[in-house]
Write a protein that holds these residues in place. Structure first.
Motif, short mmCIF file in Angstrom:
data_model
loop_
_atom_site.label_atom_id
_atom_site.label_comp_id
_atom_site.label_asym_id
_atom_site.label_seq_id
_atom_site.Cartn_x
_atom_site.Cartn_y
_atom_site.Cartn_z
N GLY A 260 4.11 -1.56 11.18
CA GLY A 260 5.07 -1.63 10.10
C GLY A 260 4.84 -0.58 9.04
O GLY A 260 4.23 0.46 9.30
N PHE A 261 5.36 -0.87 7.85
CA PHE A 261 5.17 0.05 6.72
C PHE A 261 5.10 -0.75 5.43
O PHE A 261 5.57 -1.89 5.34
CB PHE A 261 6.31 1.07 6.65
CG PHE A 261 7.63 0.50 6.17
CD1 PHE A 261 7.93 0.42 4.82
CD2 PHE A 261 8.56 0.04 7.08
CE1 PHE A 261 9.13 -0.11 4.38
CE2 PHE A 261 9.78 -0.48 6.66
CZ PHE A 261 10.06 -0.56 5.30
N ILE A 262 4.50 -0.13 4.42
CA ILE A 262 4.51 -0.66 3.07
C ILE A 262 4.69 0.50 2.11
O ILE A 262 4.17 1.61 2.36
CB ILE A 262 3.21 -1.42 2.73
CG1 ILE A 262 3.31 -2.03 1.33
CG2 ILE A 262 1.97 -0.53 2.85
CD1 ILE A 262 2.15 -2.92 0.95
N ASN A 263 5.44 0.28 1.04
CA ASN A 263 5.58 1.28 -0.01
C ASN A 263 5.48 0.58 -1.37
O ASN A 263 6.10 -0.46 -1.59
CB ASN A 263 6.91 2.02 0.08
CG ASN A 263 6.96 3.20 -0.87
OD1 ASN A 263 6.34 4.24 -0.61
ND2 ASN A 263 7.67 3.06 -1.98
N SER A 264 4.67 1.15 -2.24
CA SER A 264 4.49 0.61 -3.58
C SER A 264 4.84 1.68 -4.61
O SER A 264 4.18 2.73 -4.67
CB SER A 264 3.04 0.15 -3.78
OG SER A 264 2.85 -0.39 -5.08
N LEU A 265 5.89 1.44 -5.39
CA LEU A 265 6.35 2.37 -6.42
C LEU A 265 6.07 1.76 -7.78
O LEU A 265 6.46 0.62 -8.06
CB LEU A 265 7.85 2.63 -6.26
CG LEU A 265 8.52 3.50 -7.33
CD1 LEU A 265 7.93 4.91 -7.33
CD2 LEU A 265 10.03 3.53 -7.12
N ILE A 266 5.36 2.51 -8.64
CA ILE A 266 4.92 2.01 -9.93
C ILE A 266 5.28 3.01 -11.02
O ILE A 266 5.05 4.22 -10.86
CB ILE A 266 3.40 1.76 -9.94
CG1 ILE A 266 3.01 0.77 -8.85
CG2 ILE A 266 2.92 1.28 -11.31
CD1 ILE A 266 1.54 0.79 -8.52
N ALA A 267 5.83 2.52 -12.12
CA ALA A 267 6.10 3.35 -13.29
C ALA A 267 5.32 2.77 -14.47
O ALA A 267 5.47 1.59 -14.80
CB ALA A 267 7.58 3.39 -13.60
N SER A 268 4.50 3.60 -15.10
CA SER A 268 3.73 3.20 -16.27
C SER A 268 4.33 3.91 -17.49
O SER A 268 4.37 5.15 -17.52
CB SER A 268 2.26 3.58 -16.09
OG SER A 268 1.51 3.25 -17.23
#
Length: 370
Positions: A260-268
């Motif tokens: 599968g896949f995972i994506n983590s997008l974070i804005a600080s």
């Protein structure tokens, strides 16, 4: 995952292993930097001790998933007795080398173990160090060696090889790097904790770097389970003095979690000198199956197949020593929806001492769950 819908209360004390100066002003005044047992320009060693208490299961660290048979809530626990020794590779003057080795003992140990090995006697899993199913009973306490890697740097390129924490996600295993004692459902159920492999980071500019590498699936220690092999990649972009973007993920064979896949997008985001927010979106899709051959279902197996996590934080700095934080999470896993709302305070009367009381409320649209 059976968790009460009532609010949870928790508190933690985190003491970094060091000897710093006392400060008569417990709530105001300059905090200063924590001191370490050893703090050199490229070499240091140290650690911390965290003791915590939560009044009930929180859906994350306190006895869930594989670890439901370990009742960690309702007790004052040693969460983490942590040590590390590290030499940082500095490539400014040509080729340089470094290393890092971390160890941990406590009720958080099973999360940092290489449980993705699944088979016993591989690195720190099911080999007498404690954990569910381990032949040597330690109760809810376990030993883990979550990092053991060498590092090389030349110019703006740094490469680590060995066993290391994942770059994916906002919250982490290491206690001093989190605001709250409790953890996201997303972090605990839909993100890897550790990898074994090779990971390189290239500094493109002062504001932008890229990372890429290959690992032996999720949560493995120097071995691959069922052919685990995946790419880990991402970037960090300081878009301005007040905005930082992180985007990290993985794709391929995760071993015990399937393909599968995972994506983590974070804005600080920093809004004022005292107020900041963090916004995270995680997307996981896998084809892992349980012993019956069915796709993992979070409400049934305690293991997530597909999920989306949306988490928002708000932090307000009251003084240098006291901060207020809020976390709101919506976690959609395999067709079910879970929400958590957490509020708490970080009080640092000393640079090497943190008190973290919090209140958390969980809710689920699944009967008798969360």
């Amino acid at each position: 995952m059976k968790v009460s819908t009532k609010a949870l209360m928790g508190a933690a004390l985190c003491l970094m292993l060091s000897a710093g100066r006392a400060d008569a002003q417990l709530f105001r005044g300059e905090l200063g930097d924590p001191t370490k047992l050893k703090d050199g320009p490229n070499f240091d060693y140290g650690g911390w001790v965290q003791v915590g208490w939560q009044d009930r299961n929180d859906g994350a660290f306190t006895g869930n998933g594989f670890f439901q048979n370990q009742k960690e809530f309702g007790n004052v626990n040693l969460n983490q007795l942590y040590t590390y020794v590290a030499k940082t590779a500095n490539g400014e003057n040509g080729l340089d080398w470094g290393f890092r080795v971390d160890t941990m003992y406590g009720v958080d140990g099973n999360e940092a173990q290489a449980f993705g090995n699944v088979r016993p006697n591989k690195w720190d899993f099911l080999n007498g160090f404690g954990g569910p199913g381990d032949p040597q009973p330690h109760g809810a306490y376990e030993f883990a060696a979550p990092q053991a890697y060498v590092e090389f740097a030349v110019g703006d390129l740094t490469t680590k090889a060995g066993h290391f924490y994942t770059p994916i996600g906002y919250e982490v295993v290491t206690s001093p790097n989190n605001f709250f004692l409790s953890r996201q459902l997303t972090f605990y159920n839909s993100e890897p904790f550790t990898h074994t492999g090779v990971l390189s980071t290239y500094k493109v500019s002062d504001t932008f770097n890229v990372t890429g590498g290959w690992t032996l699936g999720w949560d493995t220690g120097f071995t691959a389970f069922q052919g685990g092999s995946n790419i880990v990649a991402g970037l960090t972009w300081n878009a301005s003095e007040n905005v930082t973007i992180y985007n990290y993920g993985a794709v391929g064979d995760f071993g015990w979690r399937g393909n599968g896949f995972i994506n983590s997008l974070i804005a600080s985001l920093t809004w004022t000198e005292r107020w900041s927010t963090v916004h995270q979106i995680d997307w996981l899709a896998t084809d892992g199956r349980n012993a019956a051959g069915d796709l993992y279902n979070f409400a049934v197996d305690g293991i997530t197949g597909d999920s989306v996590g949306v988490i928002n934080y708000s932090f307000f700095k009251l003084t240098d020593k006291v901060s207020w934080g809020n976390r709101y999470e919506i976690y959609k896993a395999d067709g079910a929806t879970y929400t958590t709302m957490t509020a708490g305070v970080n009080w640092k009367p000393h640079p090497n001492l943190i008190f973290r009381p919090e209140v958390r409320r969980n809710h689920s649209n699944v009967p008798n769950d969360l």
